[in-house]
Design a protein around this motif. Sequence first.
Motif, PDB file in Angstrom:
ATOM      1  N   LYS A 118       0.813  -1.212   0.000  1.00  0.00           N
ATOM      2  CA  LYS A 118       0.000   0.000   0.000  1.00  0.00           C
ATOM      3  C   LYS A 118       0.852   1.269   0.000  1.00  0.00           C
ATOM      4  O   LYS A 118       0.400   2.328   0.407  1.00  0.00           O
ATOM      5  CB  LYS A 118      -0.940  -0.019   1.211  1.00  0.00           C
ATOM      6  N   ARG A 119       2.088   1.155  -0.487  1.00  0.00           N
ATOM      7  CA  ARG A 119       2.991   2.305  -0.528  1.00  0.00           C
ATOM      8  C   ARG A 119       2.636   3.247  -1.671  1.00  0.00           C
ATOM      9  O   ARG A 119       2.290   2.825  -2.757  1.00  0.00           O
ATOM     10  CB  ARG A 119       4.444   1.868  -0.745  1.00  0.00           C
ATOM     11  N   GLY A 120       2.794   4.531  -1.390  1.00  0.00           N
ATOM     12  CA  GLY A 120       2.680   5.543  -2.421  1.00  0.00           C
ATOM     13  C   GLY A 120       4.072   5.952  -2.871  1.00  0.00           C
ATOM     14  O   GLY A 120       5.057   5.225  -2.653  1.00  0.00           O
ATOM     15  N   LEU A 121       4.184   7.117  -3.462  1.00  0.00           N
ATOM     16  CA  LEU A 121       5.471   7.601  -3.964  1.00  0.00           C
ATOM     17  C   LEU A 121       6.405   8.075  -2.850  1.00  0.00           C
ATOM     18  O   LEU A 121       7.601   8.180  -3.054  1.00  0.00           O
ATOM     19  CB  LEU A 121       5.251   8.738  -4.971  1.00  0.00           C
ATOM     20  N   GLY A 122       5.853   8.391  -1.695  1.00  0.00           N
ATOM     21  CA  GLY A 122       6.689   8.774  -0.560  1.00  0.00           C
ATOM     22  C   GLY A 122       7.291  10.160  -0.663  1.00  0.00           C
ATOM     23  O   GLY A 122       8.322  10.432  -0.050  1.00  0.00           O
ATOM     24  N   LEU A 123       6.663  11.045  -1.401  1.00  0.00           N
ATOM     25  CA  LEU A 123       7.190  12.406  -1.536  1.00  0.00           C
ATOM     26  C   LEU A 123       6.812  13.296  -0.359  1.00  0.00           C
ATOM     27  O   LEU A 123       7.438  14.336  -0.146  1.00  0.00           O
ATOM     28  CB  LEU A 123       6.703  13.035  -2.844  1.00  0.00           C
TER      29      LEU A 123
END
Length: 176
Positions: A118-123
Motif C-alpha cells: 500500500k505504498r505511495g510515492l513517498g514524496l
Amino acid sequence: IANAADPYKDAWWVDADRKEFIKLGFTLQEVDLKVVSHDVLVESIRGADVVHVCGGSVFYLISVLRASGADTVITDAVRSGEIIYTGTSAGAIAVSRSMAPFSYDEEEKIYMEKVSDKRGLGLVDFIIIPHSNNEELKDEYKKMIEHVSEYTDPLIFLRDNQVVIVDDGKLEIISL
C-alpha cells in the motif's frame, strides 16, 4: 498523466484539469504510462517544468506508475528539483508514503490485487484525503476513520476547494 482515470468510462475531471492548465498558459504533453517507452518517459519528464497526475483509482494508478518505472523517474525528478509535481484526487494521494486508508474503498479493492503493498510515492510524510466534503464518499470515509489507529502517518483532509502545497518541507493548505 491521466492513467488513474483509465478504469472509468466518463473521466470528465481529466478534461477539467486539462482546461485549467491551458487557461493558465501551459503547453500540455499527455503521457500514457501503459504505452510509453522508458526512454520517452524519462525525456518527457525531464523536458517538463510540471508533471500533473490526474485523479481516478489510486491503486490502479500506483500499479501503472510502478509497471512503467514512472514512480522512480518522477520521484527522482521531484527530489532533485527538476520538476514540480501536481496532482488531483488520486494523483494527490499518490505522493503519500502510504495509501492504506483507501484500501477500505470498495472500488479500489479490485486494483489492490495489482500492487504488492500500500505504498505511495513517498514524496510527503502525510496522507492526503481529498474530497472530504463530498457526501457521496461519506460511507467510504467512515471506514477509513474506523481504522485510523492503523495509520502511522498524519492524515490531511482536504475539501474540494482546497490544495496542499509543500515547498522546501513547509506545508500550506490553501482554500480557493
